[in-house]
Design a protein around this motif. Structure first.
Motif, mmCIF file in Angstrom:
data_model
loop_
_atom_site.group_PDB
_atom_site.id
_atom_site.type_symbol
_atom_site.label_atom_id
_atom_site.label_comp_id
_atom_site.label_asym_id
_atom_site.label_seq_id
_atom_site.Cartn_x
_atom_site.Cartn_y
_atom_site.Cartn_z
ATOM 1 N N UNK A 48 26.546 -52.696 5.934
ATOM 2 C CA UNK A 48 26.559 -51.277 5.639
ATOM 3 C C UNK A 48 27.063 -51.030 4.226
ATOM 4 N N UNK A 49 27.951 -51.867 3.776
ATOM 5 C CA UNK A 49 28.525 -51.641 2.469
ATOM 6 C C UNK A 49 27.505 -51.851 1.370
ATOM 7 N N UNK A 50 26.473 -52.685 1.597
ATOM 8 C CA UNK A 50 25.476 -52.924 0.563
ATOM 9 C C UNK A 50 24.416 -51.844 0.511
ATOM 10 N N UNK A 51 24.057 -51.301 1.648
ATOM 11 C CA UNK A 51 22.966 -50.331 1.708
ATOM 12 C C UNK A 51 23.473 -48.908 1.535
ATOM 13 N N UNK A 52 24.534 -48.579 2.225
ATOM 14 C CA UNK A 52 25.022 -47.200 2.221
ATOM 15 C C UNK A 52 25.349 -46.676 0.825
ATOM 16 N N UNK A 53 26.038 -47.424 -0.039
ATOM 17 C CA UNK A 53 26.330 -46.890 -1.374
ATOM 18 C C UNK A 53 25.071 -46.572 -2.181
ATOM 19 N N UNK A 54 24.005 -47.367 -2.002
ATOM 20 C CA UNK A 54 22.761 -47.097 -2.728
ATOM 21 C C UNK A 54 22.173 -45.764 -2.301
ATOM 22 N N UNK A 55 22.151 -45.526 -1.006
ATOM 23 C CA UNK A 55 21.628 -44.258 -0.493
ATOM 24 C C UNK A 55 22.535 -43.124 -0.933
ATOM 25 N N UNK A 56 23.828 -43.331 -0.828
ATOM 26 C CA UNK A 56 24.797 -42.313 -1.236
ATOM 27 C C UNK A 56 24.630 -41.976 -2.715
ATOM 28 N N UNK A 57 24.450 -42.980 -3.543
ATOM 29 C CA UNK A 57 24.273 -42.744 -4.973
ATOM 30 C C UNK A 57 23.019 -41.936 -5.246
ATOM 31 N N UNK A 58 21.944 -42.221 -4.524
ATOM 32 C CA UNK A 58 20.695 -41.481 -4.711
ATOM 33 C C UNK A 58 20.869 -40.015 -4.308
ATOM 34 N N UNK A 59 21.528 -39.778 -3.185
ATOM 35 C CA UNK A 59 21.774 -38.399 -2.745
ATOM 36 C C UNK A 59 22.641 -37.669 -3.770
ATOM 37 N N UNK A 60 23.679 -38.311 -4.243
ATOM 38 C CA UNK A 60 24.568 -37.683 -5.227
ATOM 39 C C UNK A 60 23.842 -37.422 -6.548
ATOM 40 N N UNK A 61 22.985 -38.366 -6.961
ATOM 41 C CA UNK A 61 22.240 -38.184 -8.211
ATOM 42 C C UNK A 61 21.302 -36.983 -8.103
ATOM 43 N N UNK A 62 20.599 -36.884 -6.981
ATOM 44 C CA UNK A 62 19.674 -35.753 -6.790
ATOM 45 C C UNK A 62 20.453 -34.442 -6.677
ATOM 46 N N UNK A 63 21.619 -34.469 -6.054
ATOM 47 C CA UNK A 63 22.442 -33.269 -5.940
ATOM 48 C C UNK A 63 22.908 -32.829 -7.324
ATOM 49 N N UNK A 64 23.302 -33.775 -8.144
ATOM 50 C CA UNK A 64 23.719 -33.449 -9.512
ATOM 51 C C UNK A 64 22.547 -32.905 -10.331
ATOM 52 N N UNK A 65 21.348 -33.462 -10.121
ATOM 53 C CA UNK A 65 20.158 -32.949 -10.809
ATOM 54 C C UNK A 65 19.899 -31.495 -10.439
ATOM 55 N N UNK A 66 20.011 -31.199 -9.156
ATOM 56 C CA UNK A 66 19.795 -29.824 -8.699
ATOM 57 C C UNK A 66 20.856 -28.893 -9.274
ATOM 58 N N UNK A 67 22.100 -29.323 -9.272
ATOM 59 C CA UNK A 67 23.179 -28.515 -9.822
ATOM 60 C C UNK A 67 22.967 -28.271 -11.318
ATOM 61 N N UNK A 68 22.543 -29.296 -12.036
ATOM 62 C CA UNK A 68 22.277 -29.156 -13.469
ATOM 63 C C UNK A 68 21.128 -28.183 -13.716
ATOM 64 N N UNK A 69 20.091 -28.269 -12.895
ATOM 65 C CA UNK A 69 18.962 -27.349 -13.029
ATOM 66 C C UNK A 69 19.412 -25.913 -12.806
ATOM 67 N N UNK A 70 20.270 -25.700 -11.842
ATOM 68 C CA UNK A 70 20.775 -24.348 -11.583
ATOM 69 C C UNK A 70 21.610 -23.829 -12.745
ATOM 70 N N UNK A 71 22.373 -24.702 -13.381
ATOM 71 C CA UNK A 71 23.204 -24.292 -14.513
ATOM 72 C C UNK A 71 22.377 -24.014 -15.762
ATOM 73 N N UNK A 72 21.325 -24.779 -15.976
ATOM 74 C CA UNK A 72 20.530 -24.666 -17.196
ATOM 75 C C UNK A 72 19.586 -23.480 -17.176
ATOM 76 N N UNK A 73 19.218 -23.001 -16.031
ATOM 77 C CA UNK A 73 18.205 -21.953 -15.938
ATOM 78 C C UNK A 73 18.776 -20.675 -15.343
#
Length: 92
Positions: free
Chosen positions: A1-26
């Motif tokens: 779980x430690x090898x797979x879960x962080x990768x998925x978690x990182x992807x979710x966090x990256x996409x969440x940050x992208x969405x937050x950045x889009x909301x701030x920029x526009x």
């Protein structure tokens, strides 16, 4: 779980940050912006649901592995004890 879960978690966090950045920029709320936000929100929801599903599957696999491991270890211990007894009896 430690090898797979962080990768998925990182992807979710990256996409969440992208969405937050889009909301701030526009700050101006036009049609294209709303469509982008909706698309990113849907993607983020999908990624999060996938993350939860994968995490639950991994947790179940770990529980099954642990119970099987304990069962095999008990059987192995019994076999070792039996072999030791037989060895002791043969040496007498």
């Amino acid at each position: 779980m430690q090898g797979i879960e962080p990768k998925i978690h990182q992807e979710v966090m990256r996409r969440m940050n992208d969405l937050e950045q889009l909301l701030k920029e526009s700050p101006d709320q036009n049609q294209a912006f709303n469509e982008d936000v909706s698309a990113m929100n849907a993607e983020l929801t999908y990624l999060y649901e996938d993350y939860l599903t994968t995490k639950k599957k991994l947790e179940n696999c770990i529980k099954l592995y642990r119970s099987r491991h304990i069962e095999i270890r008990k059987q192995l211990t019994q076999n070792i004890r039996k072999l030791r007894r037989e060895t002791v009896l043969q040496n007498k």
